[in-house]
Write an enzyme that holds these catalytic residues in place. Sequence first.
Site, short mmCIF file in Angstrom:
data_model
loop_
_atom_site.label_atom_id
_atom_site.label_comp_id
_atom_site.label_asym_id
_atom_site.label_seq_id
_atom_site.Cartn_x
_atom_site.Cartn_y
_atom_site.Cartn_z
N HIS A 1 -14.43 -25.17 5.18
CA HIS A 1 -14.65 -24.05 5.67
C HIS A 1 -13.96 -22.86 5.38
O HIS A 1 -12.74 -22.86 4.70
CB HIS A 1 -14.23 -23.99 7.47
CG HIS A 1 -12.70 -24.07 7.54
ND1 HIS A 1 -11.89 -23.02 8.00
CD2 HIS A 1 -11.84 -25.12 7.72
CE1 HIS A 1 -10.64 -23.52 8.23
NE2 HIS A 1 -10.68 -24.50 8.06
N CYS A 2 -14.24 -21.63 5.77
CA CYS A 2 -13.73 -20.36 5.39
C CYS A 2 -13.43 -19.64 6.63
O CYS A 2 -13.14 -20.22 7.75
CB CYS A 2 -14.43 -19.44 4.45
SG CYS A 2 -16.20 -18.97 5.32
N VAL A 3 -13.09 -18.35 6.62
CA VAL A 3 -12.51 -17.57 7.94
C VAL A 3 -13.60 -17.63 9.12
O VAL A 3 -13.13 -17.81 10.13
CB VAL A 3 -12.36 -16.17 7.62
CG1 VAL A 3 -11.88 -15.52 8.60
CG2 VAL A 3 -11.18 -16.13 6.10
N ARG B 1 -17.01 -19.53 8.69
CA ARG B 1 -18.14 -20.39 8.49
C ARG B 1 -17.62 -21.81 8.34
O ARG B 1 -16.80 -21.98 7.28
CB ARG B 1 -18.98 -19.84 7.34
CG ARG B 1 -19.69 -18.38 7.86
CD ARG B 1 -20.33 -17.80 6.54
NE ARG B 1 -19.28 -17.01 6.04
CZ ARG B 1 -19.61 -16.52 4.64
NH1 ARG B 1 -20.84 -16.85 3.93
NH2 ARG B 1 -18.57 -15.81 4.18
#
Length: 472
Positions: free
Chosen positions: A26-28, A30
């Site tokens: 995951h990113c910030v 999504r």
Amino acid sequence: MGAYQQAAAQIVEAIGGKENIVAATHCVTRLRFALKEEGKVNKEALERIDVVKGSFSANGQFQVVIGQGLVDKVYDDLIELTGIGRATKQEMKDAAEAKLNPLQRAIKTLADIFIPILPAIVTAGLLMGMNNVLTGPGIFYEGKSFIEVHKEWADLANMINLIANTAFVFLPGLIGWSAVTKFGGSPLLGIVLGLMLVHPDLLNAWGWGAAKEKGEIPVWNLFGFEVQKVGYQGQVLPVLVASYVLAKLELFLRKRIPDAFQLLLVAPLALLITGFLAFIAIGPVTFAIGNAITHLFVTIFDTVPALGGLLYGALYAPLVVTGMHHTFLPVDLQLIANTGGTFLWPILVMSNIAQGSAALAMMFVAKEEKLRGLSFTSAVSAYLGITEPAMFGVNLRFRFPFIAAMTGAAIAGMFITLNKVIAPSIGVGGLPGFLSIVPQKWTPFFIGMAIAIVVPFALTFVFGKVRKAARS
């Protein structure tokens, strides 16, 4: 089962079950999945889940928009539920890249090189916008700039300009760092390579044309072979190709030179050989190719400006969907370096604003509360230059808002192109974008922005209401 565990279970089921997941991270905002078969994803079921704000596929990854803070909790429960193990972002990239064709890999490579340096370029663009406001004639006083009337501000404007220009003057250094890192070499050597190509002892690239006319281009005489002693300020292709050569040469040498001698031999040999190749062959050839690309775009937009603006405005959003928009950032930078400004980037601003306007109209058309909230927040995001939530969360989902946005962007793009709007720098691709436009062209740019706001909003609103009436 907790709220996040339930959401994680629903997401796993909607994307085809845990057996369809190759890797997840995951990113910030999504969740990012490498899936075996994206055809197994049930997008309708996925986007009915409360925590999901949208989904899309890009660069071999299927991404689910959750939101800042919440995504961490959903991801933790998803990992616990599936038992697939936590993947690093690099592992995710490797898993996703294996599914891409050669063209997609080339586009992804460009994206991986330019995305890390975008914050520096955008920051420079904003600061250059501040300088434009202070030095542009006719903004505050008729026929005069702010610093001409208030001379005590002149040195401050000069200092702002120096700070702003740094990222563009030393752009090969930034690209060298990012490109050599992407190609598997040492980032520090990439920086040195990039700075070497803009060394102050070289003829500045921006003075090359005038020096050529006068016959005053300095040269090195290498045993009777003359090599032009020219720098590559603002150029993209020379440092990209040289970075690839440097990284591969470094890896080649590291495999063949014993550990005891690597410090003494690898970096000096890699830089020396790449440096010779850069000045003798890579630089001159890619400089000519860069000039040819610039000439091609300038010729098209000079010859048929209405058609060029119309098509680029209409097609920019579909390019974002495919990820191919990343291929135009180097073109923008090349245009800025060679002609003093880009006519493509202002059209990008029109497209982003148009996507935001179409999403905003959906807030007034939609009945579902979740969709109304998503439409508003994603519209705000698009107006500030980030269009993915609006495009993938709202507009593409219902199709007609996306087409309405393309229509508005095409008309706005045609208008500003006909009025020769250019940007001497790249800034925030949304409402603040006017700061990166030459002040003399603010009026047509603002009219273009008005078109990009009104046309998509009106088309989406009217078509949405007609569609609802037809269904009732």
